[in-house]
Design a protein around this motif. Structure first.
Motif, PDB file in Angstrom:
ATOM      1  N   GLN A   1      -3.978   8.856 -22.189  1.00  0.00           N
ATOM      2  CA  GLN A   1      -2.590   9.361 -21.882  1.00  0.00           C
ATOM      3  C   GLN A   1      -2.036   8.746 -20.545  1.00  0.00           C
ATOM      4  O   GLN A   1      -1.080   8.558 -20.292  1.00  0.00           O
ATOM      5  N   ILE A   2      -3.050   9.254 -19.675  1.00  0.00           N
ATOM      6  CA  ILE A   2      -2.593   8.959 -18.348  1.00  0.00           C
ATOM      7  C   ILE A   2      -2.166   7.323 -18.141  1.00  0.00           C
ATOM      8  O   ILE A   2      -1.210   6.898 -17.485  1.00  0.00           O
ATOM      9  N   LYS A   3      -3.149   6.465 -18.713  1.00  0.00           N
ATOM     10  CA  LYS A   3      -3.100   5.169 -18.579  1.00  0.00           C
ATOM     11  C   LYS A   3      -1.582   4.800 -19.177  1.00  0.00           C
ATOM     12  O   LYS A   3      -0.938   3.716 -18.801  1.00  0.00           O
ATOM     13  N   SER A   4      -1.169   5.347 -20.379  1.00  0.00           N
ATOM     14  CA  SER A   4      -0.140   4.886 -21.090  1.00  0.00           C
ATOM     15  C   SER A   4       1.245   5.178 -20.154  1.00  0.00           C
ATOM     16  O   SER A   4       2.234   4.511 -20.276  1.00  0.00           O
ATOM     17  N   HIS A   5       1.130   6.024 -19.123  1.00  0.00           N
ATOM     18  CA  HIS A   5       2.259   6.199 -18.200  1.00  0.00           C
ATOM     19  C   HIS A   5       2.232   5.208 -17.355  1.00  0.00           C
ATOM     20  O   HIS A   5       3.321   4.817 -16.796  1.00  0.00           O
ATOM     21  N   TYR A   6       1.274   4.329 -17.280  1.00  0.00           N
ATOM     22  CA  TYR A   6       1.054   3.279 -16.366  1.00  0.00           C
ATOM     23  C   TYR A   6       1.669   1.760 -17.111  1.00  0.00           C
ATOM     24  O   TYR A   6       1.636   0.677 -16.544  1.00  0.00           O
ATOM     25  N   GLN A   7       2.203   1.844 -18.173  1.00  0.00           N
ATOM     26  CA  GLN A   7       2.183   0.979 -19.098  1.00  0.00           C
ATOM     27  C   GLN A   7       3.350  -0.061 -18.668  1.00  0.00           C
ATOM     28  O   GLN A   7       3.226  -1.346 -18.555  1.00  0.00           O
ATOM     29  N   SER A   8       4.317   0.451 -17.977  1.00  0.00           N
ATOM     30  CA  SER A   8       5.587  -0.166 -17.491  1.00  0.00           C
ATOM     31  C   SER A   8       5.164  -1.051 -16.310  1.00  0.00           C
ATOM     32  O   SER A   8       5.454  -2.401 -16.262  1.00  0.00           O
TER      33      SER A   8
ATOM     34  N   GLY B   1       0.706  -1.163   0.033  1.00  0.00           N
ATOM     35  CA  GLY B   1       0.055  -0.104   0.023  1.00  0.00           C
ATOM     36  C   GLY B   1       0.705   1.210  -0.042  1.00  0.00           C
ATOM     37  O   GLY B   1       0.636   2.558  -0.778  1.00  0.00           O
ATOM     38  N   MET B   2       1.994   1.337   0.742  1.00  0.00           N
ATOM     39  CA  MET B   2       2.748   2.559   0.962  1.00  0.00           C
ATOM     40  C   MET B   2       3.370   2.800  -0.566  1.00  0.00           C
ATOM     41  O   MET B   2       3.769   3.753  -0.960  1.00  0.00           O
ATOM     42  N   ARG B   3       3.860   1.630  -0.994  1.00  0.00           N
ATOM     43  CA  ARG B   3       4.569   1.723  -2.519  1.00  0.00           C
ATOM     44  C   ARG B   3       3.839   2.313  -3.555  1.00  0.00           C
ATOM     45  O   ARG B   3       4.002   2.992  -4.326  1.00  0.00           O
ATOM     46  N   SER B   4       2.340   1.900  -3.435  1.00  0.00           N
ATOM     47  CA  SER B   4       1.287   2.341  -4.323  1.00  0.00           C
ATOM     48  C   SER B   4       1.151   3.939  -4.164  1.00  0.00           C
ATOM     49  O   SER B   4       0.938   4.849  -5.025  1.00  0.00           O
ATOM     50  N   VAL B   5       1.148   4.535  -2.767  1.00  0.00           N
ATOM     51  CA  VAL B   5       1.187   5.800  -2.397  1.00  0.00           C
ATOM     52  C   VAL B   5       2.241   6.614  -3.107  1.00  0.00           C
ATOM     53  O   VAL B   5       2.148   7.446  -3.787  1.00  0.00           O
ATOM     54  N   LEU B   6       3.641   5.961  -2.870  1.00  0.00           N
ATOM     55  CA  LEU B   6       4.480   6.597  -3.333  1.00  0.00           C
ATOM     56  C   LEU B   6       5.056   6.636  -5.046  1.00  0.00           C
ATOM     57  O   LEU B   6       5.040   7.492  -5.580  1.00  0.00           O
ATOM     58  N   PHE B   7       4.302   5.282  -5.704  1.00  0.00           N
ATOM     59  CA  PHE B   7       4.287   5.563  -7.047  1.00  0.00           C
ATOM     60  C   PHE B   7       3.366   6.341  -7.427  1.00  0.00           C
ATOM     61  O   PHE B   7       3.583   7.031  -8.272  1.00  0.00           O
ATOM     62  N   GLN B   8       2.240   6.745  -6.858  1.00  0.00           N
ATOM     63  CA  GLN B   8       1.211   7.686  -7.556  1.00  0.00           C
ATOM     64  C   GLN B   8       1.771   9.064  -7.449  1.00  0.00           C
ATOM     65  O   GLN B   8       1.612   9.962  -8.253  1.00  0.00           O
ATOM     66  N   GLN B   9       2.667   9.302  -6.232  1.00  0.00           N
ATOM     67  CA  GLN B   9       3.180  10.671  -5.991  1.00  0.00           C
ATOM     68  C   GLN B   9       4.289  10.743  -7.127  1.00  0.00           C
ATOM     69  O   GLN B   9       4.236  11.747  -7.736  1.00  0.00           O
ATOM     70  N   ASN B  10       4.967   9.699  -7.253  1.00  0.00           N
ATOM     71  CA  ASN B  10       6.137   9.670  -8.361  1.00  0.00           C
ATOM     72  C   ASN B  10       5.279  10.036  -9.744  1.00  0.00           C
ATOM     73  O   ASN B  10       6.052  10.794 -10.660  1.00  0.00           O
ATOM     74  N   MET B  11       4.267   9.348 -10.042  1.00  0.00           N
ATOM     75  CA  MET B  11       3.681   9.426 -11.280  1.00  0.00           C
ATOM     76  C   MET B  11       3.213  10.849 -11.670  1.00  0.00           C
ATOM     77  O   MET B  11       3.212  11.511 -12.545  1.00  0.00           O
ATOM     78  N   ALA B  12       2.527  11.405 -10.681  1.00  0.00           N
ATOM     79  CA  ALA B  12       1.892  12.725 -10.625  1.00  0.00           C
ATOM     80  C   ALA B  12       2.912  13.764 -10.934  1.00  0.00           C
ATOM     81  O   ALA B  12       2.663  14.792 -11.829  1.00  0.00           O
ATOM     82  N   GLN B  13       4.134  13.648 -10.208  1.00  0.00           N
ATOM     83  CA  GLN B  13       5.346  14.311 -10.603  1.00  0.00           C
ATOM     84  C   GLN B  13       5.501  14.430 -11.970  1.00  0.00           C
ATOM     85  O   GLN B  13       6.023  15.484 -12.640  1.00  0.00           O
ATOM     86  N   LYS B  14       5.793  13.146 -12.657  1.00  0.00           N
ATOM     87  CA  LYS B  14       6.264  12.998 -13.798  1.00  0.00           C
ATOM     88  C   LYS B  14       5.138  13.571 -14.833  1.00  0.00           C
ATOM     89  O   LYS B  14       5.616  14.263 -15.952  1.00  0.00           O
ATOM     90  N   ILE B  15       3.714  13.351 -14.728  1.00  0.00           N
ATOM     91  CA  ILE B  15       2.990  13.726 -15.623  1.00  0.00           C
ATOM     92  C   ILE B  15       2.765  15.476 -15.427  1.00  0.00           C
ATOM     93  O   ILE B  15       2.452  16.208 -16.472  1.00  0.00           O
TER      94      ILE B  15
END
Lengths: 159, 159
Positions: A108-115, A23-37
């Protein structure tokens, strides 16, 4: 306590702990992703929620996210400006304004989650059908628990 | 494509999607919890990270959270003020300052998660040992994937 119970109790502890870590990793991932987008964490989360729910009202989004009505209005304005959603009057009930996710932008958002999706699918393909059904069911159940806990926390707040 | 492959491909899609939904619920849960405890989302996440890692330096925390050095300093100040951590000079290397989680306060955080932990354990107890081992291993693997994806996003940012 039988030896089996001891083993299971250790397994339960381990699994509970691991789920928290995930769960914590998911939180970090979403924050990282938000920063990327280049959007805020809250905005990305809301765009994802809309992607899942489909068209909903501002009130419904406010309930799911736990944001105040004022914050949700500002949020929808931002998402509308960046092209993630548009406001549309409900065809059945003209008094209702629905927030409509815009499919191209959501793609477009989804494409960022492709990896992440690819890696997940690769992991899953190592399991057989019976195992996948079991894991699938477990994830569904644990998500229901999360929903229940979230609703509890949100209704505490409303009181 | 054999019928088995088709079934599995649908299962993979479903599982990937469900894991994303679960991840989003975790994000919402942590935000709700932060609001309940009365700390910011970022601060709670950092307190949880420290709980997991044990004593680390500000630089290490900055790397894990993706926050700038300045933000991390401010964050540690806040956590120190609210009694979640203290700064201590490393006994082996006097030049290093470690951020030490304060166990009593961390236990308080954990107590807020009790309801979730109990529900999780109840769900898990419906599975037998073999199934629990499988799920445990799956969660461990998917967490590793998340770690890898997080590291990728963070190193992209550094470039």
């Amino acid at each position: 306590m039988s030896s089996d119970n001891r083993v299971n109790s250790a397994l339960l502890e381990s699994l509970t702990h691991r789920l928290q870590r995930y769960g914590m990793r998911s939180v970090l991932f979403q924050q990282n992703m938000a920063q990327k987008i280049g959007v805020s964490h809250t905005d990305l989360k809301s765009a994802e929620i809309l992607n899942e729910t489909g068209p909903i009202t501002a009130g419904e989004l406010s309930k799911i996210t736990g944001l105040s009505t004022g914050s949700v209005t500002a949020l929808i304005n931002r998402l509308e400006k960046s092209g993630y959603v548009k406001r549309e009057r409900d065809q059945l009930d003209g008094r209702k304004v629905m927030i409509m996710p815009i499919p191209e932008r959501q793609e477009q958002i989804k494409s960022h989650y492709q990896s992440l999706s690819m890696a997940t699918k690769e992991l899953c393909s190592a399991y057989n059908e019976q195992e996948l059904i079991l894991i699938n069911q477990f994830v569904e159940e644990i998500t229901k628990i999360m929903d229940k806990e979230n609703n509890k926390l949100m209704s505490e707040r409303e009181r």
